[in-house]
Scaffold this active site. Structure first.
Site, PDB file in Angstrom:
ATOM      1  N   GLU A 167     -19.863  22.228 -14.636  1.00 55.62           N
ATOM      2  CA  GLU A 167     -20.126  20.857 -15.105  1.00 55.62           C
ATOM      3  C   GLU A 167     -19.216  19.854 -14.414  1.00 55.62           C
ATOM      4  OE1 GLU A 167     -21.010  21.039 -19.656  1.00 55.62           O
ATOM      5  OE2 GLU A 167     -19.723  22.711 -19.117  1.00 55.62           O
ATOM      6  N   TYR A 209      -9.297  -6.882  12.542  1.00 58.72           N
ATOM      7  CA  TYR A 209      -8.734  -6.392  11.283  1.00 58.72           C
ATOM      8  C   TYR A 209      -8.705  -7.487  10.225  1.00 58.72           C
ATOM      9  CZ  TYR A 209      -5.378  -4.473   7.925  1.00 58.72           C
ATOM     10  OH  TYR A 209      -4.783  -4.018   6.776  1.00 58.72           O
ATOM     11  N   LYS A 242     -18.552  30.428 -28.290  1.00 59.26           N
ATOM     12  CA  LYS A 242     -18.852  29.693 -27.066  1.00 59.26           C
ATOM     13  C   LYS A 242     -18.080  30.178 -25.844  1.00 59.26           C
ATOM     14  CE  LYS A 242     -20.668  25.790 -27.060  1.00 59.26           C
ATOM     15  NZ  LYS A 242     -21.972  25.368 -26.557  1.00 59.26           N
ATOM     16  N   HIS A 292     -40.775  22.816 -10.348  1.00 64.34           N
ATOM     17  CA  HIS A 292     -40.789  22.039 -11.605  1.00 64.34           C
ATOM     18  C   HIS A 292     -40.034  22.763 -12.727  1.00 64.34           C
ATOM     19  CE1 HIS A 292     -44.225  19.911  -9.678  1.00 64.34           C
ATOM     20  NE2 HIS A 292     -44.560  21.141  -9.308  1.00 64.34           N
ATOM     21  N   GLN A 295      -7.379  -2.406   4.046  1.00 61.72           N
ATOM     22  CA  GLN A 295      -6.376  -1.599   3.351  1.00 61.72           C
ATOM     23  C   GLN A 295      -7.005  -0.869   2.164  1.00 61.72           C
ATOM     24  OE1 GLN A 295      -2.124  -2.783   3.087  1.00 61.72           O
ATOM     25  NE2 GLN A 295      -2.557  -3.125   0.938  1.00 61.72           N
ATOM     26  N   SER A 324       0.830  -1.213   0.000  1.00 59.38           N
ATOM     27  CA  SER A 324       0.000   0.000   0.000  1.00 59.38           C
ATOM     28  C   SER A 324       0.862   1.260   0.000  1.00 59.38           C
ATOM     29  CB  SER A 324      -0.933   0.000   1.217  1.00 59.38           C
ATOM     30  OG  SER A 324      -0.193  -0.155   2.415  1.00 59.38           O
ATOM     31  N   SER A 379     -14.636  27.012 -26.976  1.00 64.64           N
ATOM     32  CA  SER A 379     -14.738  25.846 -27.840  1.00 64.64           C
ATOM     33  C   SER A 379     -13.688  25.953 -28.928  1.00 64.64           C
ATOM     34  CB  SER A 379     -16.134  25.781 -28.465  1.00 64.64           C
ATOM     35  OG  SER A 379     -16.098  25.050 -29.677  1.00 64.64           O
ATOM     36  N   ASN A 389     -18.174  28.360 -22.166  1.00 62.98           N
ATOM     37  CA  ASN A 389     -18.808  27.221 -21.503  1.00 62.98           C
ATOM     38  C   ASN A 389     -18.574  27.208 -19.997  1.00 62.98           C
ATOM     39  OD1 ASN A 389     -19.798  26.167 -23.944  1.00 62.98           O
ATOM     40  ND2 ASN A 389     -17.845  25.151 -24.361  1.00 62.98           N
ATOM     41  N   LYS A 422      -8.458   3.353   1.585  1.00 62.42           N
ATOM     42  CA  LYS A 422      -7.718   4.612   1.477  1.00 62.42           C
ATOM     43  C   LYS A 422      -7.831   5.337   0.141  1.00 62.42           C
ATOM     44  CE  LYS A 422      -4.388   2.710   4.683  1.00 62.42           C
ATOM     45  NZ  LYS A 422      -5.173   1.430   4.699  1.00 62.42           N
TER      46      LYS A 422
END
Ligand code: ARG
Length: 459
Positions: free
Chosen positions: A291, A318, A284, A157, A323, A24, A278, A286, A326
């Site tokens: 997003e 354990y 454009k 709505h 492990q 790890s 773009s 954006n 993480k």
């Protein structure tokens, strides 16, 4: 060769694939600082209790600082054969200070060690998340203060419902984020118990002082049950749960910013600093940051779900499954911090298009409820009947292709004879929002009062 740390009963070393699946160190080196902090507290306690000599304790504590500066300076060679951060640090400590390094692990196991390190790391992330949320709340508060009386459409709505104030809409997010802070704070309180000294699973026969190490590491108390201490990853799940809900809030705000910045809405202009262009369409601009924040939530929910599944079938205490707690947690924490910072920048920089907001607020018969309320108040009409009369007026306006304030008094009295000219006073959007003075309502005065309260809270 067999493992230097635990290879006593092994004749041969691990297969390369075994090493690859077992190690790890590729990611848990991320909590090297916490590992060393925990070991230094443990060594000090062993020395204070006379379990090791004061000289050995001092040598260990000094040596660990050397190892830490090597790691933080990028002068440390991590070894996959040494599996994880715990054994990498201890092996290096032995090189630096010699024999006393072998006494550090007295009355301790990697099981309580990893539980401690990760808990310290997650606790730091909780604090960072709260700071990040506070910064975003401050940015929203500045918007709310500037636009306490700017009028915009409120939706249900995503259809025009009633006019609201810009400040009120911003404060809605301040409230949500306030609950996020409270969830993270709760999580912090609950996780603030030290597992150190639980050892492998049963505690230890050495006369250790778990209260001393707990206090040294900023915990409220040592955990009461050694089996639970090494088996528990609830603290990670509490963090990921709080992070999931917080990310959900950020995602909803992102969705609104995407809609609001569209050419069809034009409610806000996002700054150049938080937009992209773009490669083919020259016009454009954006809302990519919004997003991406909306999408980051997938990773955070994913981490939460993944760990729930890792934990759900594990017998005490354990198991190596743990492990796998993480990597996604690191990724989720990074995603949340980045999303909070990006949202803070976007909100601080965005400009509300107030004429467009007001125009939109006045369209879609948004003050129909005000008209119905007027009928109730002025003509003592039951609300259900007022609703019906107003509906007929909306239909009339729709047929005529106009809005409610554009109807003539004759149009009004044609639907209900007792309507008077006063009705026009309640059809404007500014009147509408100013009248919503009920506690928690959208009236500009309410917004100003809430802004003042939040400023005090965040100061
Ligand atoms: N690298 C391990 C982990 O992350 C540390 C604990 C190892 N304990 C053990 N009994 N093998 O969980």
């Amino acid at each position: 060769a067999s493992n230097a740390m635990w290879g006593g009963r092994f004749a041969a070393g691990p297969d390369a694939i075994m090493e690859a699946i077992n190690a790890s160190i590729g990611y848990d080196q991320r909590f090297a600082r916490q590992d060393i902090e925990g070991s230094r507290a443990h060594a000090a306690m062993l020395g204070a209790k006379g379990i090791i000599t004061g000289n050995d304790a001092d040598a260990i504590r000094e040596g660990l600082l050397t190892v830490l500066s090597e790691i933080e300076g990028g002068n440390f060679e991590f070894s996959a054969a040494l599996e994880d951060i715990h054994m990498n640090v201890e092996a290096r400590l032995r090189e630096v200070i010699g024999e006393p390094a072998g006494r550090l692990h007295t009355g301790r196991s990697r099981n309580d060690q990893v539980a401690l390190d990760f808990r310290l790391w997650v606790r730091d992330q909780v604090d960072a998340a709260i700071d990040g949320i506070r910064a975003l709340q401050n940015a929203l508060l500045a918007q709310a203060e500037a636009g306490a009386d700017w009028v915009m459409p409120g939706f249900t709505h995503l259809q025009t419902a009633q006019p609201v104030t810009w400040g009120h809409h911003m404060l809605a997010y301040v409230e949500m984020l306030g609950r996020d802070v409270s969830r993270f704070t709760d999580a912090r309180t609950r996780m603030n118990e030290s597992p150190l000294g639980a050892a492998a699973l049963a505690g230890t026969s050495f006369d250790i002082d778990r209260h001393m190490t707990a206090e040294a590491l900023g915990f409220d108390r040592p955990s009461a049950n050694s089996l639970d201490a090494v088996s528990d990853r609830d603290f990670v799940l509490d963090f990921l749960n709080a992070a999931s809900i917080c990310a959900m809030h950020l995602s909803r705000l992102s969705e609104e910013l995407v809609i609001w910045s569209s050419a069809q809405f034009r409610f806000v202009t996002l700054s150049d600093r938080f937009s992209t262009g773009s490669s083919i369409m020259p016009q454009k601009k954006n809302p990519d940051a919004a997003e991406l924040i909306r999408a980051k939530i997938g990773r955070i929910y994913g981490a939460n779900t993944a760990l729930m599944i890792v934990m759900k079938g594990l017998p005490l205490a354990y198991s190596k499954d743990m492990q796998e707690d993480k990597e996604q947690t690191f990724d989720a924490a990074d995603s949340l911090m980045l999303a909070l910072a990006a949202m803070t920048g976007m909100v601080a920089d965005m400009t509300a298009n107030t004429p467009q907001l007001e125009k939109a607020a006045a369209s879609g018969f948004s003050t129909a409820t005000d008209l119905a309320d007027w009928l109730v108040r002025t003509l003592d009409m039951p609300f259900r009947e007022a609703h019906h009369v107003t509906g007929a007026l909306v239909k009339l306006a729709e047929d005529k292709g106009c809005d409610l304030p554009d109807l003539s008094l004759a149009d009004m009295t044609g639907v209900h004879a007792k309507i008077t000219r006063d009705v026009f006073d309640v059809l404007g959007v500014h009147n509408s929002v100013a009248s919503r003075t009920s506690y928690g309502g959208t009236a500009p005065d309410n917004v100003r009062a809430q802004v003042a309260l939040w400023k005090e809270k965040l100061a």
